[in-house]
Design a protein around this motif. Structure first.
Motif, PDB file in Angstrom:
ATOM      1  N   LEU A  94       8.984  10.391   2.222  1.00 49.39           N
ATOM      2  CA  LEU A  94       8.770   9.160   2.966  1.00 49.39           C
ATOM      3  C   LEU A  94       9.425   9.306   4.339  1.00 49.39           C
ATOM      4  O   LEU A  94       9.773  10.415   4.753  1.00 49.39           O
ATOM      5  CB  LEU A  94       9.338   7.985   2.176  1.00 49.39           C
ATOM      6  CG  LEU A  94       8.780   7.826   0.752  1.00 49.39           C
ATOM      7  CD1 LEU A  94       9.479   6.694   0.019  1.00 49.39           C
ATOM      8  CD2 LEU A  94       7.283   7.606   0.780  1.00 49.39           C
ATOM      9  N   SER A  95       9.631   8.202   5.037  1.00 47.03           N
ATOM     10  CA  SER A  95      10.147   8.294   6.405  1.00 47.03           C
ATOM     11  C   SER A  95      11.570   8.831   6.469  1.00 47.03           C
ATOM     12  O   SER A  95      12.014   9.282   7.520  1.00 47.03           O
ATOM     13  CB  SER A  95      10.093   6.915   7.069  1.00 47.03           C
ATOM     14  OG  SER A  95      10.865   5.975   6.352  1.00 47.03           O
ATOM     15  N   ASN A  96      12.297   8.822   5.333  1.00 49.31           N
ATOM     16  CA  ASN A  96      13.654   9.371   5.338  1.00 49.31           C
ATOM     17  C   ASN A  96      13.681  10.894   5.278  1.00 49.31           C
ATOM     18  O   ASN A  96      14.743  11.511   5.418  1.00 49.31           O
ATOM     19  CB  ASN A  96      14.479   8.790   4.189  1.00 49.31           C
ATOM     20  CG  ASN A  96      13.873   9.059   2.810  1.00 49.31           C
ATOM     21  OD1 ASN A  96      12.971   9.890   2.667  1.00 49.31           O
ATOM     22  ND2 ASN A  96      14.353   8.358   1.803  1.00 49.31           N
ATOM     23  N   GLY A  97      12.522  11.513   5.054  1.00 49.36           N
ATOM     24  CA  GLY A  97      12.438  12.964   5.048  1.00 49.36           C
ATOM     25  C   GLY A  97      13.012  13.639   3.820  1.00 49.36           C
ATOM     26  O   GLY A  97      13.120  14.873   3.782  1.00 49.36           O
ATOM     27  N   ILE A  98      13.369  12.886   2.801  1.00 41.52           N
ATOM     28  CA  ILE A  98      13.960  13.455   1.590  1.00 41.52           C
ATOM     29  C   ILE A  98      12.856  13.878   0.625  1.00 41.52           C
ATOM     30  O   ILE A  98      11.949  13.101   0.325  1.00 41.52           O
ATOM     31  CB  ILE A  98      14.907  12.448   0.921  1.00 41.52           C
ATOM     32  CG1 ILE A  98      16.084  12.152   1.854  1.00 41.52           C
ATOM     33  CG2 ILE A  98      15.414  12.971  -0.415  1.00 41.52           C
ATOM     34  CD1 ILE A  98      17.022  11.086   1.332  1.00 41.52           C
ATOM     35  N   PRO A 156       0.841  -1.192   0.000  1.00 41.50           N
ATOM     36  CA  PRO A 156       0.000   0.000   0.000  1.00 41.50           C
ATOM     37  C   PRO A 156       0.882   1.251   0.000  1.00 41.50           C
ATOM     38  O   PRO A 156       1.839   1.328   0.761  1.00 41.50           O
ATOM     39  CB  PRO A 156      -0.777  -0.123   1.324  1.00 41.50           C
ATOM     40  CG  PRO A 156      -0.753  -1.582   1.651  1.00 41.50           C
ATOM     41  CD  PRO A 156       0.577  -2.082   1.159  1.00 41.50           C
ATOM     42  N   ASP A 157       0.599   2.182  -0.823  1.00 45.40           N
ATOM     43  CA  ASP A 157       1.227   3.489  -1.098  1.00 45.40           C
ATOM     44  C   ASP A 157       2.036   3.478  -2.389  1.00 45.40           C
ATOM     45  O   ASP A 157       2.185   4.499  -3.045  1.00 45.40           O
ATOM     46  CB  ASP A 157       2.066   4.049   0.057  1.00 45.40           C
ATOM     47  CG  ASP A 157       3.470   3.465   0.221  1.00 45.40           C
ATOM     48  OD1 ASP A 157       3.857   2.531  -0.503  1.00 45.40           O
ATOM     49  OD2 ASP A 157       4.179   3.942   1.125  1.00 45.40           O
ATOM     50  N   GLU A 215       5.844  -4.249   7.392  1.00 43.03           N
ATOM     51  CA  GLU A 215       7.160  -3.799   7.838  1.00 43.03           C
ATOM     52  C   GLU A 215       7.398  -2.311   7.578  1.00 43.03           C
ATOM     53  O   GLU A 215       8.518  -1.821   7.735  1.00 43.03           O
ATOM     54  CB  GLU A 215       8.254  -4.607   7.131  1.00 43.03           C
ATOM     55  CG  GLU A 215       8.235  -6.094   7.461  1.00 43.03           C
ATOM     56  CD  GLU A 215       8.520  -6.376   8.913  1.00 43.03           C
ATOM     57  OE1 GLU A 215       9.359  -5.676   9.517  1.00 43.03           O
ATOM     58  OE2 GLU A 215       7.876  -7.307   9.469  1.00 43.03           O
ATOM     59  N   GLY A 216       6.365  -1.580   7.211  1.00 49.83           N
ATOM     60  CA  GLY A 216       6.541  -0.163   6.912  1.00 49.83           C
ATOM     61  C   GLY A 216       6.920   0.653   8.132  1.00 49.83           C
ATOM     62  O   GLY A 216       6.530   0.347   9.253  1.00 49.83           O
ATOM     63  N   GLU A 217       7.702   1.709   7.913  1.00 46.84           N
ATOM     64  CA  GLU A 217       8.031   2.652   8.982  1.00 46.84           C
ATOM     65  C   GLU A 217       6.896   3.663   9.110  1.00 46.84           C
ATOM     66  O   GLU A 217       6.330   4.104   8.111  1.00 46.84           O
ATOM     67  CB  GLU A 217       9.354   3.355   8.678  1.00 46.84           C
ATOM     68  CG  GLU A 217      10.534   2.404   8.605  1.00 46.84           C
ATOM     69  CD  GLU A 217      11.835   3.102   8.281  1.00 46.84           C
ATOM     70  OE1 GLU A 217      11.797   4.312   7.959  1.00 46.84           O
ATOM     71  OE2 GLU A 217      12.895   2.447   8.344  1.00 46.84           O
ATOM     72  N   VAL A 218       6.584   4.039  10.330  1.00 42.35           N
ATOM     73  CA  VAL A 218       5.454   4.928  10.593  1.00 42.35           C
ATOM     74  C   VAL A 218       5.979   6.317  10.906  1.00 42.35           C
ATOM     75  O   VAL A 218       6.830   6.494  11.787  1.00 42.35           O
ATOM     76  CB  VAL A 218       4.599   4.398  11.762  1.00 42.35           C
ATOM     77  CG1 VAL A 218       3.506   5.384  12.116  1.00 42.35           C
ATOM     78  CG2 VAL A 218       4.003   3.031  11.392  1.00 42.35           C
ATOM     79  N   ILE A 219       5.459   7.321  10.196  1.00 41.14           N
ATOM     80  CA  ILE A 219       5.945   8.697  10.365  1.00 41.14           C
ATOM     81  C   ILE A 219       5.262   9.429  11.524  1.00 41.14           C
ATOM     82  O   ILE A 219       5.949   9.974  12.387  1.00 41.14           O
ATOM     83  CB  ILE A 219       5.769   9.489   9.050  1.00 41.14           C
ATOM     84  CG1 ILE A 219       6.625   8.859   7.935  1.00 41.14           C
ATOM     85  CG2 ILE A 219       6.154  10.952   9.246  1.00 41.14           C
ATOM     86  CD1 ILE A 219       6.394   9.460   6.568  1.00 41.14           C
ATOM     87  N   PRO A 220       3.925   9.473  11.611  1.00 39.49           N
ATOM     88  CA  PRO A 220       3.289  10.286  12.662  1.00 39.49           C
ATOM     89  C   PRO A 220       3.536   9.700  14.057  1.00 39.49           C
ATOM     90  O   PRO A 220       3.289   8.513  14.300  1.00 39.49           O
ATOM     91  CB  PRO A 220       1.798  10.247  12.302  1.00 39.49           C
ATOM     92  CG  PRO A 220       1.742   9.786  10.883  1.00 39.49           C
ATOM     93  CD  PRO A 220       2.911   8.884  10.712  1.00 39.49           C
ATOM     94  N   ALA A 221       3.978  10.536  14.972  1.00 43.38           N
ATOM     95  CA  ALA A 221       4.265  10.069  16.338  1.00 43.38           C
ATOM     96  C   ALA A 221       3.064   9.405  17.006  1.00 43.38           C
ATOM     97  O   ALA A 221       3.233   8.394  17.696  1.00 43.38           O
ATOM     98  CB  ALA A 221       4.779  11.237  17.181  1.00 43.38           C
ATOM     99  N   PRO A 222       1.832   9.936  16.850  1.00 50.28           N
ATOM    100  CA  PRO A 222       0.690   9.292  17.519  1.00 50.28           C
ATOM    101  C   PRO A 222       0.417   7.862  17.039  1.00 50.28           C
ATOM    102  O   PRO A 222      -0.317   7.131  17.700  1.00 50.28           O
ATOM    103  CB  PRO A 222      -0.484  10.220  17.169  1.00 50.28           C
ATOM    104  CG  PRO A 222       0.138  11.529  16.857  1.00 50.28           C
ATOM    105  CD  PRO A 222       1.435  11.199  16.203  1.00 50.28           C
ATOM    106  N   LEU A 223       0.999   7.490  15.892  1.00 51.19           N
ATOM    107  CA  LEU A 223       0.760   6.142  15.350  1.00 51.19           C
ATOM    108  C   LEU A 223       1.988   5.244  15.472  1.00 51.19           C
ATOM    109  O   LEU A 223       1.997   4.125  14.935  1.00 51.19           O
ATOM    110  CB  LEU A 223       0.332   6.233  13.884  1.00 51.19           C
ATOM    111  CG  LEU A 223      -0.993   6.951  13.609  1.00 51.19           C
ATOM    112  CD1 LEU A 223      -1.247   7.034  12.109  1.00 51.19           C
ATOM    113  CD2 LEU A 223      -2.146   6.243  14.312  1.00 51.19           C
ATOM    114  N   ILE A 279       3.675   8.628   4.303  1.00 53.27           N
ATOM    115  CA  ILE A 279       3.973   9.774   3.436  1.00 53.27           C
ATOM    116  C   ILE A 279       3.575  11.079   4.126  1.00 53.27           C
ATOM    117  O   ILE A 279       2.491  11.162   4.720  1.00 53.27           O
ATOM    118  CB  ILE A 279       3.208   9.654   2.094  1.00 53.27           C
ATOM    119  CG1 ILE A 279       3.636   8.391   1.340  1.00 53.27           C
ATOM    120  CG2 ILE A 279       3.415  10.888   1.221  1.00 53.27           C
ATOM    121  CD1 ILE A 279       2.782   8.084   0.126  1.00 53.27           C
ATOM    122  N   THR A 280       4.440  12.073   4.002  1.00 51.90           N
ATOM    123  CA  THR A 280       4.116  13.440   4.417  1.00 51.90           C
ATOM    124  C   THR A 280       4.059  14.308   3.172  1.00 51.90           C
ATOM    125  O   THR A 280       4.985  14.276   2.342  1.00 51.90           O
ATOM    126  CB  THR A 280       5.179  13.989   5.379  1.00 51.90           C
ATOM    127  OG1 THR A 280       5.296  13.128   6.503  1.00 51.90           O
ATOM    128  CG2 THR A 280       4.803  15.388   5.858  1.00 51.90           C
TER     129      THR A 280
END
Length: 288
Positions: free
Chosen positions: A253-257, A13-14, A44-52, A244-245
């Protein structure tokens, strides 16, 4: 071709929104039947939002959340026909994680799946949907992710199996064209230059290698202009909030690039007849 059927095969997904969102939305808006098969649920995805962040402690909980995100994204792209690989056979393929990590070795991971078993699962969908065009990744999966590589292998094998003599009650289907997602080297280089000049709230890429793997311009055959679907693609990216942000015309993505949100998407024809390119050297319709 009045009845046009497009099948896209993605790993997580994404992936569908990032690499083919505008293409999916464009053909769906034009009345084509667009089917999406996702091979894993993204455990196995990395989660970006802190609340999640708690979802990273439970792959099944993360998978359930990401399935909900995918449902929203498909709705925004106008694609109601979405399936997971193997679901009709009672099988579930698990996210393998990035190359070289322990989750690659899990027997239930897509990376460890028997190729012909997974391909038969997908071939059943091909025989049911009867797509004229199939889209997936190139042999290296775009950037070397094991699930992307396996998805490429499974898709090409499934197309072969679907066209083979069928079992009683099944009907073979010869897919006319198969494409791999691609980004021309010159296009990616220009994007990196723009991002380094204005990355928005994200980190600017150091080089093209920070983003998707590029392909020599002469290998890329097809350019799909989904400019009218830019907003739909952007909203679909936002729907994948764990991964994604989005900031204006950029996402990360989670790497912020930083990456650009582009509604012009490129492909390389892997199998099938080539069409006459336009003046800029690309064909402009997957069904041509």
């Amino acid at each position: 071709m009045e009845d046009r059927r497009l099948l896209l095969v993605h790993a997580h997904p994404d992936d569908e929104s990032i690499t083919t969102g505008a293409t999916m939305a464009k053909y769906a808006a034009e009345g084509a039947h667009v089917t999406l098969v996702t091979c894993t649920r993204g455990e196995e995805g990395e989660v970006i939002p802190a609340p999640l962040e708690h979802l990273t402690q439970d792959g099944d909980a993360l998978a359930q959340h990401r399935v909900g995100e995918l449902d929203k994204a498909c709705l925004l792209l106008g694609v109601p026909d979405h399936r997971f690989l193997g679901e009709d056979e009672g099988r579930q393929y698990r996210d393998s994680g990035m190359m070289g990590v322990p989750s690659n070795e899990r027997p239930e991971s897509l990376w460890q799946a028997d190729l012909d078993t997974a391909a038969r699962d997908l071939a059943a969908v091909v025989r049911q949907v009867r797509p004229h065009v199939v889209v997936t990744y190139d042999a290296n999966g775009g950037y070397g992710h094991p699930d992307h590589i396996r998805t490429h292998q499974v898709t090409l094998r499934a197309v072969e199996l679907a066209g083979s003599p069928a079992l009683p009650g099944e009907h073979p289907w010869q897919t006319r064209k198969v494409y791999a997602i691609a980004v021309p080297r010159s296009v990616l280089a220009a994007s990196v230059d723009r991002l380094r000049a204005a990355p928005g709230s994200f980190t600017a890429p150091d080089s093209m290698e920070d983003l998707w793997e590029s392909a020599p311009d002469q290998q890329v055959t097809t350019r799909i202009d989904g400019t009218e679907q830019w907003a739909a693609k952007t909203l679909a990216l936002r729907a994948h909030g764990t991964q994604i942000t989005v900031d204006g015309e950029r996402f990360a993505l989670s790497n912020g690039i930083a990456q650009e949100i582009s509604a012009v998407e490129y492909f390389t024809l892997l199998r099938g007849p080539a069409s006459r390119p336009t003046q800029d050297g690309y064909e402009t319709d997957l069904f041509a």
